[in-house]
Design a protein around this motif. Structure first.
Motif, PDB file in Angstrom:
ATOM      1  N   LEU A  74       2.252   1.478  -3.493  1.00  0.00           N
ATOM      2  CA  LEU A  74       1.308   1.941  -4.515  1.00  0.00           C
ATOM      3  C   LEU A  74       0.648   3.191  -4.244  1.00  0.00           C
ATOM      4  O   LEU A  74       0.435   3.869  -5.245  1.00  0.00           O
ATOM      5  CB  LEU A  74       0.207   0.825  -4.193  1.00  0.00           C
ATOM      6  N   SER A  75       0.970   3.855  -3.085  1.00  0.00           N
ATOM      7  CA  SER A  75       0.658   5.067  -2.764  1.00  0.00           C
ATOM      8  C   SER A  75       1.434   6.191  -3.629  1.00  0.00           C
ATOM      9  O   SER A  75       1.000   7.140  -4.153  1.00  0.00           O
ATOM     10  CB  SER A  75       0.492   5.620  -1.268  1.00  0.00           C
ATOM     11  N   PHE A  76       2.894   5.903  -3.274  1.00  0.00           N
ATOM     12  CA  PHE A  76       3.708   6.690  -4.213  1.00  0.00           C
ATOM     13  C   PHE A  76       3.578   6.487  -5.666  1.00  0.00           C
ATOM     14  O   PHE A  76       3.740   7.587  -6.394  1.00  0.00           O
ATOM     15  CB  PHE A  76       5.309   6.199  -3.650  1.00  0.00           C
ATOM     16  N   ARG A 127       0.841  -1.127  -0.070  1.00  0.00           N
ATOM     17  CA  ARG A 127      -0.042   0.072   0.045  1.00  0.00           C
ATOM     18  C   ARG A 127       0.781   1.294  -0.045  1.00  0.00           C
ATOM     19  O   ARG A 127       0.472   2.306  -0.397  1.00  0.00           O
ATOM     20  CB  ARG A 127      -0.970   0.047   1.124  1.00  0.00           C
ATOM     21  N   VAL A 128       1.864   1.212   0.718  1.00  0.00           N
ATOM     22  CA  VAL A 128       2.831   2.480   0.660  1.00  0.00           C
ATOM     23  C   VAL A 128       3.540   2.787  -0.633  1.00  0.00           C
ATOM     24  O   VAL A 128       3.244   3.687  -1.014  1.00  0.00           O
ATOM     25  CB  VAL A 128       4.054   2.051   1.994  1.00  0.00           C
ATOM     26  N   LEU A 159      -5.582   2.312  -8.866  1.00  0.00           N
ATOM     27  CA  LEU A 159      -6.624   2.478  -8.032  1.00  0.00           C
ATOM     28  C   LEU A 159      -7.505   1.237  -7.979  1.00  0.00           C
ATOM     29  O   LEU A 159      -7.882   0.795  -6.600  1.00  0.00           O
ATOM     30  CB  LEU A 159      -7.581   3.824  -8.608  1.00  0.00           C
ATOM     31  N   PHE A 193      -5.430  -0.984  -5.665  1.00  0.00           N
ATOM     32  CA  PHE A 193      -5.497  -0.348  -4.279  1.00  0.00           C
ATOM     33  C   PHE A 193      -6.755  -0.626  -3.380  1.00  0.00           C
ATOM     34  O   PHE A 193      -6.756  -0.999  -2.296  1.00  0.00           O
ATOM     35  CB  PHE A 193      -5.281   1.217  -4.207  1.00  0.00           C
ATOM     36  N   SER A 194      -7.993  -0.535  -4.284  1.00  0.00           N
ATOM     37  CA  SER A 194      -9.186  -0.800  -3.429  1.00  0.00           C
ATOM     38  C   SER A 194      -9.584  -2.044  -3.402  1.00  0.00           C
ATOM     39  O   SER A 194     -10.246  -2.640  -2.312  1.00  0.00           O
ATOM     40  CB  SER A 194     -10.406   0.154  -4.177  1.00  0.00           C
ATOM     41  N   ILE A 235       0.730   6.030  -7.144  1.00  0.00           N
ATOM     42  CA  ILE A 235      -0.353   6.798  -7.663  1.00  0.00           C
ATOM     43  C   ILE A 235      -0.172   8.238  -7.534  1.00  0.00           C
ATOM     44  O   ILE A 235      -0.477   8.985  -8.582  1.00  0.00           O
ATOM     45  CB  ILE A 235      -1.540   6.408  -6.639  1.00  0.00           C
ATOM     46  N   LEU A 236       0.789   8.723  -6.696  1.00  0.00           N
ATOM     47  CA  LEU A 236       0.962  10.229  -6.548  1.00  0.00           C
ATOM     48  C   LEU A 236       2.172  10.454  -7.945  1.00  0.00           C
ATOM     49  O   LEU A 236       1.534  11.580  -8.570  1.00  0.00           O
ATOM     50  CB  LEU A 236       1.886  10.397  -5.387  1.00  0.00           C
TER      51      LEU A 236
END
Length: 145
Positions: free
Chosen positions: A23-25, A20-21, A78, A81-82, A27-28
Motif C-alpha cells: 500500500l505504501s508503494f 502496508r508495504v 489513505l 492505510f490508517s 500511495i507513492l
C-alpha cells in the motif's frame, strides 16, 4: 491449540506488514500520477493559444477532473492505510467524479438522449447509494447506540 494461535498470529502480522508495504508503494505511485496529471494540465495550457477555446478548455477540464478522480483514489488508499478498511463513500465519490468527467465531455460531442438518460440515472443512483452509505455507516450506527 496454543501453537496454532501463535501461527495464526504470525500469519496475521505478516499479512498486515506486507499489505502496508504494498500500500505504501501504491500511495507513492498515486502521488506521482497526481503530479504528472497536474503537469499535463499545465502543459495543456498552451492549447489556449494554439487552438480554439472550446477544445482547449475541454482538454484542460478533462485533465483536471481526472486528477480529482485520482485524488479520490488516494483518499481511499489513505483511509485503508490508517483505518484498515475501505470507506465506501470514498469509492462512490471517485466514481461520481469520473462519471461527471464523462458528462463534461458530453458537452463537446453529439450524444444520443438514451446515453444521457443512462448517465443521469447512474449519477442519481450513485448519489442515493452515497447517502445510504453515510446514513448507515458503522460510525453512524455506533453513535446511535
Amino acid at each position: 491449540m496454543w501453537k496454532e494461535d501463535i501461527v495464526d498470529l504470525k500469519l496475521t502480522r505478516f499479512y498486515e506488514m506486507s499489505t502496508r508495504v504494498v500500500l505504501s508503494f501504491l500511495i507513492l505511485s498515486i502521488l506521482f500520477a497526481i503530479v504528472a496529471g497536474v503537469g499535463c494540465a499545465i502543459y495543456d495550457l498552451r492549447l489556449i493559444f494554439e487552438t480554439d477555446f472550446h477544445s482547449a478548455f475541454k482538454t484542460i477540464m478533462v485533465d483536471l477532473l481526472t486528477v480529482l478522480a485520482i485524488i479520490e483514489v488516494l483518499r481511499t488508499a489513505l483511509a485503508y492505510f490508517s483505518e484498515g478498511r475501505v470507506k465506501v463513500t470514498y469509492i462512490i465519490d471517485t466514481v461520481i467524479v469520473t462519471v461527471l468527467t464523462e458528462v463534461m465531455a458530453f458537452w463537446y460531442k453529439s450524444i444520443r438522449w438514451e446515453e444521457v438518460a443512462m448517465t443521469i440515472s447512474l449519477v442519481i443512483s450513485l448519489s442515493l447509494v452515497r447517502v445510504m452509505a453515510v446514513r448507515y455507516s458503522p460510525a453512524a450506527i455506533r453513535k446511535e447506540l
